[in-house]
Design a protein around this motif. Structure first.
Motif, mmCIF file in Angstrom:
data_model
loop_
_atom_site.group_PDB
_atom_site.id
_atom_site.type_symbol
_atom_site.label_atom_id
_atom_site.label_comp_id
_atom_site.label_asym_id
_atom_site.label_seq_id
_atom_site.Cartn_x
_atom_site.Cartn_y
_atom_site.Cartn_z
ATOM 1 N N ILE A 171 0.868 -1.173 0.000
ATOM 2 C CA ILE A 171 0.000 0.000 0.000
ATOM 3 C C ILE A 171 0.906 1.225 0.000
ATOM 4 N N PRO A 172 0.908 2.020 -1.073
ATOM 5 C CA PRO A 172 1.777 3.206 -1.095
ATOM 6 C C PRO A 172 1.276 4.270 -0.125
ATOM 7 N N ALA A 173 2.172 5.130 0.313
ATOM 8 C CA ALA A 173 1.811 6.177 1.271
ATOM 9 C C ALA A 173 0.690 7.056 0.748
ATOM 10 N N SER A 174 0.628 7.235 -0.582
ATOM 11 C CA SER A 174 -0.379 8.120 -1.176
ATOM 12 C C SER A 174 -1.769 7.496 -1.230
ATOM 13 N N HIS A 175 -1.848 6.197 -0.959
ATOM 14 C CA HIS A 175 -3.130 5.479 -1.064
ATOM 15 C C HIS A 175 -3.807 5.506 0.302
ATOM 16 N N THR A 176 -4.823 6.341 0.444
ATOM 17 C CA THR A 176 -5.463 6.509 1.754
ATOM 18 C C THR A 176 -6.694 5.631 1.936
ATOM 19 N N ALA A 177 -7.338 5.263 0.847
ATOM 20 C CA ALA A 177 -8.522 4.405 0.946
ATOM 21 C C ALA A 177 -8.095 2.953 1.140
ATOM 22 N N PRO A 178 -8.967 2.103 1.702
ATOM 23 C CA PRO A 178 -8.622 0.676 1.828
ATOM 24 C C PRO A 178 -8.385 0.043 0.456
ATOM 25 N N VAL A 179 -7.470 -0.912 0.397
ATOM 26 C CA VAL A 179 -7.286 -1.724 -0.803
ATOM 27 C C VAL A 179 -8.386 -2.779 -0.807
ATOM 28 N N CYS A 180 -9.089 -2.884 -1.923
ATOM 29 C CA CYS A 180 -10.195 -3.836 -2.018
ATOM 30 C C CYS A 180 -9.776 -5.021 -2.887
ATOM 31 N N ALA A 181 -9.646 -6.187 -2.275
ATOM 32 C CA ALA A 181 -9.252 -7.402 -2.992
ATOM 33 C C ALA A 181 -10.490 -8.248 -3.251
ATOM 34 N N LYS A 182 -10.908 -8.316 -4.501
ATOM 35 C CA LYS A 182 -12.053 -9.160 -4.846
ATOM 36 C C LYS A 182 -11.603 -10.614 -4.824
ATOM 37 N N ILE A 183 -12.299 -11.450 -4.037
ATOM 38 C CA ILE A 183 -11.880 -12.846 -3.934
ATOM 39 C C ILE A 183 -12.891 -13.818 -4.541
ATOM 40 N N PHE A 184 -14.148 -13.414 -4.697
ATOM 41 C CA PHE A 184 -15.142 -14.284 -5.321
ATOM 42 C C PHE A 184 -16.078 -13.472 -6.211
ATOM 43 N N SER A 185 -16.398 -14.025 -7.380
ATOM 44 C CA SER A 185 -17.530 -13.593 -8.197
ATOM 45 C C SER A 185 -18.488 -14.774 -8.221
ATOM 46 N N ILE A 186 -19.642 -14.627 -7.573
ATOM 47 C CA ILE A 186 -20.551 -15.749 -7.372
ATOM 48 C C ILE A 186 -21.995 -15.296 -7.552
ATOM 49 N N HIS A 187 -22.906 -16.218 -7.437
ATOM 50 C CA HIS A 187 -24.341 -15.926 -7.515
ATOM 51 C C HIS A 187 -25.012 -16.758 -6.426
ATOM 52 N N VAL A 188 -25.172 -16.148 -5.234
ATOM 53 C CA VAL A 188 -25.677 -16.874 -4.067
ATOM 54 C C VAL A 188 -26.883 -16.135 -3.498
ATOM 55 N N PRO A 189 -28.087 -16.685 -3.625
ATOM 56 C CA PRO A 189 -29.265 -16.059 -3.005
ATOM 57 C C PRO A 189 -29.105 -16.050 -1.479
ATOM 58 N N LEU A 190 -29.314 -14.879 -0.874
ATOM 59 C CA LEU A 190 -29.143 -14.732 0.568
ATOM 60 C C LEU A 190 -30.457 -14.962 1.305
ATOM 61 N N ALA A 191 -30.343 -15.391 2.551
ATOM 62 C CA ALA A 191 -31.513 -15.544 3.409
ATOM 63 C C ALA A 191 -31.892 -14.179 3.978
ATOM 64 N N SER A 192 -33.076 -14.078 4.574
ATOM 65 C CA SER A 192 -33.480 -12.810 5.189
ATOM 66 C C SER A 192 -32.570 -12.463 6.356
ATOM 67 N N SER A 193 -32.028 -13.493 7.019
ATOM 68 C CA SER A 193 -31.028 -13.291 8.067
ATOM 69 C C SER A 193 -29.843 -14.198 7.768
ATOM 70 N N THR A 194 -28.707 -13.592 7.443
ATOM 71 C CA THR A 194 -27.540 -14.331 6.972
ATOM 72 C C THR A 194 -26.364 -14.096 7.903
ATOM 73 N N LEU A 195 -25.663 -15.162 8.246
ATOM 74 C CA LEU A 195 -24.446 -15.073 9.056
ATOM 75 C C LEU A 195 -23.241 -15.246 8.141
ATOM 76 N N VAL A 196 -22.255 -14.354 8.292
ATOM 77 C CA VAL A 196 -21.019 -14.429 7.517
ATOM 78 C C VAL A 196 -19.861 -14.607 8.485
ATOM 79 N N SER A 197 -19.078 -15.650 8.282
ATOM 80 C CA SER A 197 -17.915 -15.922 9.129
ATOM 81 C C SER A 197 -16.652 -15.809 8.291
ATOM 82 N N LEU A 198 -15.679 -15.074 8.805
ATOM 83 C CA LEU A 198 -14.396 -14.902 8.122
ATOM 84 C C LEU A 198 -13.276 -15.307 9.070
ATOM 85 N N VAL A 199 -12.394 -16.205 8.595
ATOM 86 C CA VAL A 199 -11.219 -16.628 9.350
ATOM 87 C C VAL A 199 -9.998 -16.072 8.631
#
Length: 715
Positions: A455-483
């Motif tokens: 991340i260069p010093a001039s880059h103040t916004a977060p770096v956004c790393a796209k890791i998935f392009s998917i098509h997943v219908p979500l539930a009305s209440s969805t839990l997301v877990s990240l390790v």
């Protein structure tokens, strides 16, 4: 003889599939086995007799199940489903994808040809390979062809399972070559009855083993009668495949022309059009020039079917070809310029032609990165739960929830989980971002997703790393877990891109995306407590586990991004972060499956001698056996198979202690070369289902069966 055009219009006559009656007998035998009480004890007498298992389906030394092709026409015509290899059947159905194949105007086919085929990948349950070849850039691929020079190449189940998981169609190969091939063709293309018999067998094999079609490669001259019947064979095979295996494909390779001459055209033209008209697509030879592609664009009869023309690219760059090797992108650029599909032949060049196999991942990532501008990402369609720990199906060890489960090199593509996007991109200034597989550390499986860069010093916004392009219908209440594991001075969080389900149709049109940054739940939240109770006492081993909740209606998850940002003052900041697992699940489903393993049975027992080394005994006893059970496949990630000694002499482990034998990805497992105590002894084989979400299933739901064995007193 009827003309080709007349023959193509003939009504189809279905023939009874050989072996259907035998299938009924086999099914009843299996039902009988599964209906047995798991409380009953299997009794065996140890006899060192030759294995009765067919050596074409089981390794002659270890009885490990293996995949293989068919070498002769006699083998093909005598093939019966009842004699097929049960371990060779793909267990993963073809996943839906967006856009569907018929909406893709420029497709990508990969034809895997490596050193004769059936190498490490022939072992259905995997093998301890130190440096295997594997493929994991599935997001770019529409069709996968397993190629070898056997008459009938049946794709190994591990490839079909991995491809299907990513929505990629898998086709085998039917090939005849040179003088011997000409004789084969004269025999099976001599009349309608003969070519239909061959086509029927190819359809049965594809349907039985769970793959999706065929590449037909006739590389020998054909007589006038044979070449007249070749399109009729193709049309019959294609129609029967479509009827029996929905979504299947039959492709023809550019070799023979309508006169019967073996004359590669390097294009589709009037000389080979008759074959193109009779099937789903045409795979050109590799020695084309741009003029060949320009000519194909002008064929009025090919309009509307340009996507069905797969322009061949030999990665080994044999002959007078455009590009190849690390310049394969030059060929792709020209192919896409003229709006054709591409057939990339032997991309295993990145492995096969480089002596230093430790650089395989680096070379493979470089190769596909060079092509990425000319490839199109398709989205896998998945229902909840969506889970991936990024396992590539090979590695130096196996992890489970951050801990070593086994410590040895291994390879099993069936174990491969949904793969993320692998790429490298430049940021402003000298900044950069890379996404790659990391075998040095993992949460589950063999590797984690490494996100590193600057991340260069001039880059103040977060770096956004796209890791998935998917098509997943979500539930009305969805839990997301990240390790994850963040490097010092770096914070990591999720950004999800969603779309309105009412506007999200499976076509090539872009849809409006909405950014959602889910808030992390604190440790005292009810959902976090429920999550922790279900997963037990996790020992993260340096991993951070964060849960978030989404409350959305009628939304589709389209993209998953990881935001990476500095926590301190602006300065050039190198980073190296690992993502161990992503889970997206319906809150209502956050519970242990109630199903129990039913009908665990043991059969096909083979006893072998093992040779000891001093100071061990001169020989020892090895158990080989097939386990079968019944359990809903949709509920599990995999099964763990254990054994323990209940009674017997000289226990090598404490009596009653479970010892892991291996993992199974279906309701079938072959125990091979398991060292067990000398007779008389009593042992137990145990099968634990592991839920898709990784939840521990109570032991009362496991399957177990006892095996008692005694010495052969008649010897």
């Amino acid at each position: 003889m009827a003309s080709v055009s007349e023959g193509l219009k003939r009504p189809l006559r279905r023939t009874r599939e050989d072996g259907e009656e035998d299938d009924g007998v086999a099914a009843k035998r299996l039902e009988s086995c599964l209906d047995q009480s798991m409380d009953s004890v299997i009794c065996e007498v140890v006899k060192y007799t030759p294995s009765p298992l067919p050596d074409k389906h089981y390794d002659v030394d270890t009885t490990e199940p293996i995949s293989c092709g068919l070498h002769t026409m006699d083998e093909l015509l005598s093939w019966k489903r009842s004699e097929a290899n049960p371990f060779g059947v793909a267990v993963v159905p073809l996943a839906r994808r967006e856009p569907p194949l018929d909406c893709c105007l420029r497709r990508t086919l990969v034809s895997h040809d490596m050193m004769g085929g059936y190498l490490d990948d022939r072992f259905v349950q995997g093998t301890n390979a130190e440096a295997p070849y594997a493929f994991y850039h599935w997001q770019y691929v529409d069709i996968f062809n397993y190629f070898s020079h056997h008459l009938v190449t049946i794709p190994p189940a591990v490839w079909t399972n991995a491809a299907h998981k990513h929505g990629v169609i898998v086709i085998g190969t039917f090939i005849t070559e040179w003088t011997e091939g000409a004789a084969v063709c004269e025999a099976f293309l001599k009349d309608e009855e003969s070519y239909r018999a061959v086509a029927d067998k190819l359809v049965q094999i594809s349907h039985c083993y769970g793959f999706d079609g065929w590449l037909i490669n006739i590389e020998n001259i054909l007589s006038e009668a044979a070449v007249q019947n070749a399109p009729l064979f193709l049309r019959y095979l294609t129609d029967q495949m479509h009827e029996r295996v929905p979504g299947s494909l039959v492709l023809w390779y550019d070799s023979v022309i309508d006169s019967g001459q073996l004359k590669w055209q390097n294009e589709l033209n009037q000389s080979n059009r008759v074959f193109f008209d009779a099937c789903d697509g045409f795979f050109t030879n590799y020695n084309w020039k741009e003029e060949n592609l320009k000519g194909m664009e002008n064929y009025l009869w090919a309009q509307g079917r340009q996507a069905d023309i797969y322009v061949g690219v030999d990665v080994f760059a044999r002959g007078e070809v455009v590009g190849g090797m690390f310049e394969t992108n030059k060929a792709l650029e020209i192919i896409r310029k003229h709006n054709f599909s591409a057939a990339i032949f032997a991309p295993g060049w990145v492995y096969e032609s480089h002596n230093d196999k430790s650089k395989f991942r680096k070379n493979q990532d470089k190769f596909w990165a060079l092509l990425s501008d000319y490839l199109y990402i398709h989205r896998g369609v998945s229902l909840l739960p969506f889970v991936s720990s990024f396992c590539q199906g090979f590695g130096k060890t196996v992890y489970w929830q951050g801990q070593h489960e086994t410590k040895r090199s291994w390879f099993n593509l069936t174990a491969q989980e949904i793969q993320p996007l692998y790429y490298q991109q430049a940021l402003e200034g000298q900044g950069w971002l890379r996404s790659s597989g990391c075998p040095e550390d993992a949460w589950n499986g063999s590797c984690s997703l490494l996100l590193d860069g600057l991340i260069p010093a001039s880059h103040t916004a977060p770096v956004c790393a796209k890791i998935f392009s998917i098509h997943v219908p979500l539930a009305s209440s969805t839990l997301v877990s990240l390790v994850y594991k963040a490097s010092p001075g770096i914070a990591m969080s999720l950004e999800l891109m969603t779309a309105d389900a009412t506007q999200c149709t499976c076509d090539v049109q872009e849809v409006k995306l909405t950014s959602v940054s889910p808030e992390v739940l604190d440790n005292g939240h009810q959902l976090v407590n429920q999550f922790t109770q279900l997963y037990g006492n996790l020992n993260p081993n340096g991993w951070t586990i964060r849960c978030s909740q989404l409350e959305l209606r009628d939304c589709i998850l389209r993209e998953v991004c990881v935001k990476i940002e500095r926590t301190g003052q602006p300065k050039d900041m190198p980073f190296s972060c690992r993502v161990g697992e992503l889970m997206v699940l319906d809150v209502a489903s956050l519970q242990v499956p109630s199903d129990r393993i039913q009908g665990l049975c043991i059969d096909d027992v083979v006893w072998l001698h093992g040779a000891g080394t001093s100071p061990e005994p001169a020989t020892y006893l090895l158990l080989n056996a097939t386990l079968r059970w019944d359990y809903p496949a949709s509920l599990v990630r995999h099964f763990k198979v254990y054994w323990r000694q209940l009674r017997g002499p000289h226990p090598s482990i404490p009596p009653g202690q479970l010892v892991l034998v291996g993992r199974s990805y279906s309701n079938l497992f072959r125990v091979t070369e398991l060292r067990v105590p000398e007779p008389p002894s009593l042992l137990e084989l145990v099968v634990e289902p592991v839920s898709k979400m990784g939840l521990r299933v109570p032991e009362s739901h496991w399957g177990r069966r006892s095996l008692s064995y005694t010495e052969d007193v008649t010897k």
